[in-house]
Scaffold this motif. Sequence first.
Motif, mmCIF file in Angstrom:
data_model
loop_
_atom_site.group_PDB
_atom_site.id
_atom_site.type_symbol
_atom_site.label_atom_id
_atom_site.label_comp_id
_atom_site.label_asym_id
_atom_site.label_seq_id
_atom_site.Cartn_x
_atom_site.Cartn_y
_atom_site.Cartn_z
ATOM 1 N N VAL A 236 0.837 -1.201 0.000
ATOM 2 C CA VAL A 236 0.000 0.000 0.000
ATOM 3 C C VAL A 236 0.874 1.253 0.000
ATOM 4 C CG1 VAL A 236 -1.635 1.339 1.374
ATOM 5 C CG2 VAL A 236 -1.995 -1.113 1.044
ATOM 6 N N GLU A 237 1.917 1.234 0.808
ATOM 7 C CA GLU A 237 2.764 2.425 0.912
ATOM 8 C C GLU A 237 3.550 2.686 -0.372
ATOM 9 O OE1 GLU A 237 6.606 4.140 3.472
ATOM 10 O OE2 GLU A 237 5.612 2.277 4.100
ATOM 11 N N HIS A 238 4.135 1.645 -0.951
ATOM 12 C CA HIS A 238 5.096 1.854 -2.037
ATOM 13 C C HIS A 238 4.517 1.666 -3.426
ATOM 14 C CE1 HIS A 238 8.527 2.477 0.594
ATOM 15 N NE2 HIS A 238 8.054 1.497 1.351
ATOM 16 N N ILE A 239 3.328 1.099 -3.537
ATOM 17 C CA ILE A 239 2.665 1.042 -4.838
ATOM 18 C C ILE A 239 1.442 1.951 -4.845
ATOM 19 C CG2 ILE A 239 1.334 -0.420 -6.406
ATOM 20 C CD1 ILE A 239 3.256 -2.650 -5.973
ATOM 21 N N HIS A 240 0.486 1.671 -3.983
ATOM 22 C CA HIS A 240 -0.803 2.365 -4.081
ATOM 23 C C HIS A 240 -0.728 3.820 -3.619
ATOM 24 C CE1 HIS A 240 -2.872 -1.211 -5.333
ATOM 25 N NE2 HIS A 240 -2.365 -1.893 -4.328
ATOM 26 N N ARG A 241 -0.145 4.077 -2.476
ATOM 27 C CA ARG A 241 -0.085 5.466 -2.004
ATOM 28 C C ARG A 241 0.973 6.255 -2.776
ATOM 29 N NH1 ARG A 241 -1.764 6.326 3.230
ATOM 30 N NH2 ARG A 241 -1.510 8.526 2.693
ATOM 31 N N ARG A 242 2.052 5.627 -3.116
ATOM 32 C CA ARG A 242 3.153 6.316 -3.789
ATOM 33 C C ARG A 242 2.855 6.569 -5.264
ATOM 34 N NH1 ARG A 242 8.966 3.316 -3.718
ATOM 35 N NH2 ARG A 242 10.008 4.414 -5.406
ATOM 36 N N TRP A 243 2.083 5.664 -5.908
ATOM 37 C CA TRP A 243 1.905 5.755 -7.350
ATOM 38 C C TRP A 243 0.453 5.872 -7.810
ATOM 39 C CZ3 TRP A 243 5.291 6.651 -11.085
ATOM 40 C CH2 TRP A 243 6.647 6.456 -10.829
ATOM 41 N N HIS A 244 -0.507 5.357 -7.054
ATOM 42 C CA HIS A 244 -1.913 5.328 -7.481
ATOM 43 C C HIS A 244 -2.076 4.711 -8.872
ATOM 44 C CE1 HIS A 244 -4.026 7.575 -4.283
ATOM 45 N NE2 HIS A 244 -2.831 8.096 -4.075
ATOM 46 N N PRO A 245 -1.724 3.441 -9.049
ATOM 47 C CA PRO A 245 -1.845 2.830 -10.381
ATOM 48 C C PRO A 245 -3.282 2.778 -10.869
ATOM 49 C CG PRO A 245 -1.378 1.168 -8.711
ATOM 50 C CD PRO A 245 -1.222 2.492 -8.037
ATOM 51 N N GLN A 246 -3.440 2.952 -12.163
ATOM 52 C CA GLN A 246 -4.771 2.787 -12.760
ATOM 53 C C GLN A 246 -5.145 1.304 -12.891
ATOM 54 O OE1 GLN A 246 -2.471 4.970 -14.484
ATOM 55 N NE2 GLN A 246 -3.376 6.707 -13.400
ATOM 56 N N ILE A 247 -4.142 0.437 -13.006
ATOM 57 C CA ILE A 247 -4.372 -0.983 -13.219
ATOM 58 C C ILE A 247 -3.514 -1.770 -12.238
ATOM 59 C CG2 ILE A 247 -4.218 -2.914 -14.864
ATOM 60 C CD1 ILE A 247 -4.298 -0.730 -17.093
ATOM 61 N N MET A 248 -4.122 -2.709 -11.544
ATOM 62 C CA MET A 248 -3.395 -3.641 -10.684
ATOM 63 C C MET A 248 -3.693 -5.052 -11.187
ATOM 64 S SD MET A 248 -1.440 -3.904 -7.977
ATOM 65 C CE MET A 248 -0.790 -5.233 -6.983
ATOM 66 N N THR A 438 -4.327 4.694 6.586
ATOM 67 C CA THR A 438 -3.476 3.850 5.751
ATOM 68 C C THR A 438 -4.062 3.710 4.354
ATOM 69 O OG1 THR A 438 -2.734 2.609 7.696
ATOM 70 C CG2 THR A 438 -2.410 1.560 5.546
ATOM 71 N N GLY A 439 -5.391 3.673 4.276
ATOM 72 C CA GLY A 439 -6.068 3.594 2.993
ATOM 73 C C GLY A 439 -6.206 4.924 2.283
ATOM 74 N N GLY A 440 -5.492 5.952 2.732
ATOM 75 C CA GLY A 440 -5.484 7.242 2.038
ATOM 76 C C GLY A 440 -6.619 8.171 2.394
ATOM 77 N N VAL A 441 -7.380 7.861 3.427
ATOM 78 C CA VAL A 441 -8.508 8.695 3.815
ATOM 79 C C VAL A 441 -8.023 9.868 4.653
ATOM 80 C CG1 VAL A 441 -10.695 8.760 5.086
ATOM 81 C CG2 VAL A 441 -10.075 6.730 3.739
ATOM 82 N N GLU A 442 -8.518 11.058 4.341
ATOM 83 C CA GLU A 442 -8.208 12.246 5.132
ATOM 84 C C GLU A 442 -9.115 12.276 6.346
ATOM 85 O OE1 GLU A 442 -8.835 15.404 2.409
ATOM 86 O OE2 GLU A 442 -7.127 14.858 1.126
ATOM 87 N N VAL A 443 -8.492 12.357 7.518
ATOM 88 C CA VAL A 443 -9.219 12.356 8.792
ATOM 89 C C VAL A 443 -8.983 13.695 9.478
ATOM 90 C CG1 VAL A 443 -9.429 11.260 11.058
ATOM 91 C CG2 VAL A 443 -9.036 9.846 9.013
ATOM 92 N N TYR A 444 -10.058 14.259 10.004
ATOM 93 C CA TYR A 444 -9.975 15.539 10.711
ATOM 94 C C TYR A 444 -10.501 15.384 12.137
ATOM 95 C CZ TYR A 444 -9.107 17.569 6.125
ATOM 96 O OH TYR A 444 -8.565 17.863 4.909
ATOM 97 N N ARG A 445 -9.968 16.219 13.032
ATOM 98 C CA ARG A 445 -10.391 16.208 14.438
ATOM 99 C C ARG A 445 -10.951 17.577 14.795
ATOM 100 N NH1 ARG A 445 -5.861 14.064 17.142
ATOM 101 N NH2 ARG A 445 -4.897 16.121 16.859
ATOM 102 N N ALA A 446 -12.059 17.562 15.527
ATOM 103 C CA ALA A 446 -12.715 18.816 15.913
ATOM 104 C C ALA A 446 -11.948 19.485 17.055
ATOM 105 C CB ALA A 446 -14.150 18.532 16.341
ATOM 106 N N ARG A 447 -11.658 20.759 16.875
ATOM 107 C CA ARG A 447 -10.990 21.521 17.930
ATOM 108 C C ARG A 447 -11.954 21.993 18.999
ATOM 109 N NH1 ARG A 447 -7.060 25.423 14.244
ATOM 110 N NH2 ARG A 447 -5.450 23.845 13.779
#
Length: 856
Positions: A236-248, A438-447
């Motif tokens: 996930v880190e070195h293929i999917h997050r680093r490159w975002h391939p169109q085809i796996m 890890t799956g690339g989701v942006e997470v926010y925390r309420a202040r």
Amino acid sequence: MLSVRRCAGPTRAAVLRITLLLGVGLPALVFAGAPSGEVPTPESVLGFQPGADRHLADWDEVLGYLERLDAASDRVTVEEVGRTTQGRPFVLATVTSAANHARLEQIRQTNLRLADPRGLAEAEAERLIARGRTIVAMAFSIHSTEVGGTMASLRLLHHLAASDATEVRRALDETVLLVLPSHNPDGTQLVAEWYRRQLGTPFEGTAPPVLYHPYVGHDNNRDWYMFTQEETRLTVEHIHRRWHPQIMHDVHQMGRTGARLFVPPYTDPWEPNVDPALRAAANAIGMHVAARLTSDGRQGVVTNAMFDAWTPARAYPHTHGGVRVLSETASARLATPVDVEAHELQSRRGGYDPRAPSWNFPAPWPGGRWRLADIVEYQVSAALAVLDHAARNREFWLRTALGVNRRACARQEPFAFVIPAAQREPLATTRLLEVLQTGGVEVYRARSAFEADGRRYEAGSHVIAMQQPASAFAKTLLERQSYPDLRRDPDGPPQRPYDVTAHTLPLLMGVRVHDVVHPFDAELERVDVSRAPPGRIEGEGSHLAMGHGIGNLVALGRLLAEGVDVRWALEPFADRGRTYPAGALLVPSSARGTLERLAVDLGVSAQAVKARPRVLRLRVPRVGLYRSWVPSNDEGWTRFIFEREMEVTYRSLHDREVRAGNLAGRYDAIVLPDQAATALLGGHEPGDLPEEYTGGLGARGVAALREFVEGGGTLVALNAATALVIEQLDLPVRDVLADTEPGEFFCPGSILRVRVDPTQPLAHGLPEALPIWFQSSPAFETDAGVTVAGYTDENPLLSGWLLGDEHLRGRAALVEIPLGKGRVVLFGFRPQYRAQSYVTYAALLNALYLSAAERP
């Protein structure tokens, strides 16, 4: 020794620059384009052609081959991006033209911008598409007994590095190819060593009697949303997050008596959150591969059969702007040829007749000898066809991905998910947030506190907005599933899913999550790394009382290991105006310093008390985990959570030790993982494997288990293992589902609700309305013992698929049966399912800790 040149970079990866040129092909596999002849062929290094009968390269030899080819090409680089579970190099090859290599970072950044198109103007998008390249990833041999993959990867890389064929030049110019020669190097080494030891014996071609992934065996390709294993995370880190391939392209093997090769289209159903354009693109490239191989004379290629696209556990790209092109090639006996007669050909799961042509199977294979060379030929040909489609249709793939990612960023239904700050399981909540991140989701925390859809949320609550590229992934995991009841005809049986039907992590992990329909205002900050908020240790008193959640039970194990005298409250109690439930853990104030460190590490909290409720005194339980020579994925998962998550000390128990008896002298609790009674009792038949790996528990083992329990031990049976225990120990328990007729009841992997009895110590720490993982599980009827958790008179389905719910109503799901001085605990579900079902971990851990508990 593999020579490595360390290169500075954000990943701190060890980078090897390696050239792979075309070697002499197997007779059955002919490529256009002349080889350069400048570098050694695979066979000149390995001593055999990849695909040759009765020859396998182990992982050390694969790495040795790469070393010999170092620096011979400007088309291929190989990086060691990390280490496997057992510490072997995990390597990734990047293949493209020299010109593309010279601007590789620009290509990567271009693709990342297309993967996150928020604020991207149309003119800029066109410029990016013009200079971008199709990113294609290929992963081989994640299942290590599917040995053709790694052999095929060497042939593929060699061909691409050397051939001057027009098709190869086009592929190198128009794509960037990322290759994992083995997705499971530990298993590659294991299987090759086992195969060689059995060569020339009656056991040649058998699978090893242990899991080929150290922890999860065949389930290592069911880890694509929980990310529990090292190899998954590295990919996930070195293929999917680093490159975002169109085809796996995910290269597998299947049984030997059906089609020779499967490629998409998949069968229905698809996971509903997969963009329609990706479904169509998967169909298109799969049909291209099928047509290409069939026109080249490859027989036995099938599409639209056997494999669906429902679960995200097997298809990370589908919720991240890409497609997963699964290929499944017929197997031999590892590297040993097999003969398949025409009358033996059959379809395991329907959808085609392997002896008759049809629209999705136009050229049947007539039967005959099938060899590793055939597997390699089909796999390399399919991989080249995938790459050819990616190259010829570069603009299509980039535009498709851009459109999918734009729609993901414009998602409005729901507007967001909110994870409230106050949770009963802080450690599980942190783990859920980590999965999303890890799956690339942006997470926010309420202040600060805010309101959404009429609810008030306190500061510290987490928000997952749906207007982001990974919104499909987040939505898929956070919402409930409703699997369709598919049948080939109205009166026919239900169509089984290929895997399971539910993946709702908040239910499995015991985390409250709310979907928010309408937009709202909140003061938010981005959170890239989630950690459990530190707990608090408060007040003065003789003891410190903490809860009975997952973090508390991990803390309990550490405290007992340090010799701390921890007590378990058997009843609710009150102290200084605060009430504490049964199951509260009491730690002497003398261990306050230790507990304060655990509060920081695990997020546990405790309050000083003077009350003296009825308690049990705890000690470290002596746990034995049964490990059959018929490998069980569930046994591996249990080892994983014991070692990597819950920190339970245990010993593996094999048949011979069980049969030897005197178990009470070494164990307080013995766990039988989810496994069929026939495998537990009989194991491998004599003659199937070397003698030391044959036979199961047998009559002597059953007698030893009975002696263990009657002498005061605790026997814990999980899911299918309960059938063995009920029958062989003559327990007054009946599995009511064992008597149902085919089609009356069906639940192949879903989340159901049961009600627990909070007065029972086994239930301490569990919510009264408890989600459980039901996968072909039993349901109990008993006249003895205690029902700790059972089904109510309502339909228990929470997520997934259930037919025949009336058979469950009023039945038991977790029972405790006395036997002599000991007890048997029967789990009618999988309490540690694939390291996801945190909400039921406590029940299993309770059974273990109670086995060694004493009344003071």
